[in-house]
Design an enzyme around this catalytic site. Structure first.
Site, PDB file in Angstrom:
ATOM      1  N   CYS A 150       0.839  -1.210   0.000  1.00 53.32           N
ATOM      2  CA  CYS A 150       0.000   0.000   0.000  1.00 53.32           C
ATOM      3  C   CYS A 150       0.871   1.255   0.000  1.00 53.32           C
ATOM      4  CB  CYS A 150      -0.928  -0.016   1.204  1.00 53.32           C
ATOM      5  SG  CYS A 150      -1.844   1.517   1.461  1.00 53.32           S
TER       6      CYS A 150
ATOM      7  N   CYS B 294      -0.137   3.993   2.487  1.00 54.61           N
ATOM      8  CA  CYS B 294       0.199   3.588   3.852  1.00 54.61           C
ATOM      9  C   CYS B 294       1.630   3.979   4.186  1.00 54.61           C
ATOM     10  CB  CYS B 294       0.039   2.079   4.016  1.00 54.61           C
ATOM     11  SG  CYS B 294      -1.648   1.469   3.775  1.00 54.61           S
TER      12      CYS B 294
END
Length: 302
Positions: A39, A42
């Protein structure tokens, strides 16, 4: 978070979550970050969360991270649908969604608001305030969601193993979820010193009534017998028991009230006793119980 009926890996996941998130959140505000290696957003968010958590450490803020690929069971419990997802956790419960705070000032502003409202005690050993959680469990249970209520009460029982309201609520929630065997096991495993508490007596009454639950054909047979033989109090009583266990409160109460009116001393007052057991199982604060108690008083005292 419920821990009943889990396999070994799920139980390990719950134990990790409890030690890394739930237990620290008893006295601290935990920033809970759901993320994954793949991700990109993230990875961009991580330095911000780490910096702010470090800046706010002396105010009782800590950071906990959950890799959704490694902790799929925990992510499912939180119904994570996209990442990053960031929650603020206090006393085992999400108290704010921090996901949209993508700048330092935004995150600081949200944390400042939470810290002004919550009884965070950095380095303290304050006991958790379980009243809001117990109220939440009762509310969910009143809505008929036994599974979710069981999860709430089980979490409270994990925090406070001797809390009779949580244990009693858990038993009643398991009954509503049709997990009768687990409810019986929970009651049987209870410390005898707690067994006489009114909260446990209420749960025991609910369990006894629920164990009388008939299948559809049996209920239909008992209903027909009661209708065909209105003067047969044994038939009326059998139907009332079955109707209540099957969730037909009104039918059960109507039948028992008619029995009390016809012969209040029948079988040593069994109809009135059964009504009182129903009231105890449901809870005296329940509006249906209050209304039915008034009906009973009218029958008894005119």
């Amino acid at each position: 978070m419920a821990s009943l009926g889990l396999n070994i890996e799920e139980q390990k996941a719950v134990d990790r979550f409890r030690s890394q998130v739930a237990e620290p959140s008893m006295t601290s505000l935990v920033i809970l970050d759901f993320w994954a290696e793949w991700c990109g957003p993230c990875k961009a968010l991580t330095p911000l969360l780490e910096k702010v958590a470090a800046d706010y450490a002396d105010k009782g803020v800590i950071l906990a991270k959950v890799n959704v690929d490694e902790e799929r069971f925990i992510a499912d419990q939180f119904q994570i649908r996209s990442i990053p997802t960031v929650y603020a956790m206090f006393q085992g419960q999400p108290v704010a969604d921090l996901t949209n705070a993508r700048t330092e000032s935004q995150l600081q502003g949200m944390l400042d608001q939470l810290l002004a409202k919550l009884p965070i005690q950095p380095g303290g050993e304050a006991a958790p305030d379980l009243a809001p959680l117990l109220a939440m469990g009762e509310e969910v249970l009143a809505e008929g969601d036994g599974e979710r209520a069981a999860s709430v009460f089980a979490q409270i029982a994990d925090m406070a193993p001797d809390n009779v309201q949580a244990i009693g609520g858990l038993i009643r929630a398991l009954i509503v979820a049709d997990r009768i065997d687990e409810a019986e096991e929970t009651l049987a495993a209870l410390d005898p010193a707690l067994a006489a508490d009114p909260a446990i007596e209420r749960a025991r009454s609910a369990l006894e009534l629920a164990k009388a639950k008939p299948d559809d054909s049996e209920l239909a047979t008992l209903r027909a017998a009661a209708a065909e033989r209105p003067a047969d109090l044994d038939a009326q009583f059998a139907f009332a028991n079955a109707a209540f266990a099957a969730g037909e409160r009104d039918a059960a109460a109507d039948t028992l009230l008619k029995m009390v009116a016809a012969d209040r001393e029948w079988n040593e007052g069994a109809a009135r006793t059964k009504l009182l057991q129903m009231f105890e199982a449901i809870g005296l604060e329940d509006s249906w119980v209050a209304a039915t108690r008034r009906r009973l008083s009218t029958v008894l005292f005119g």
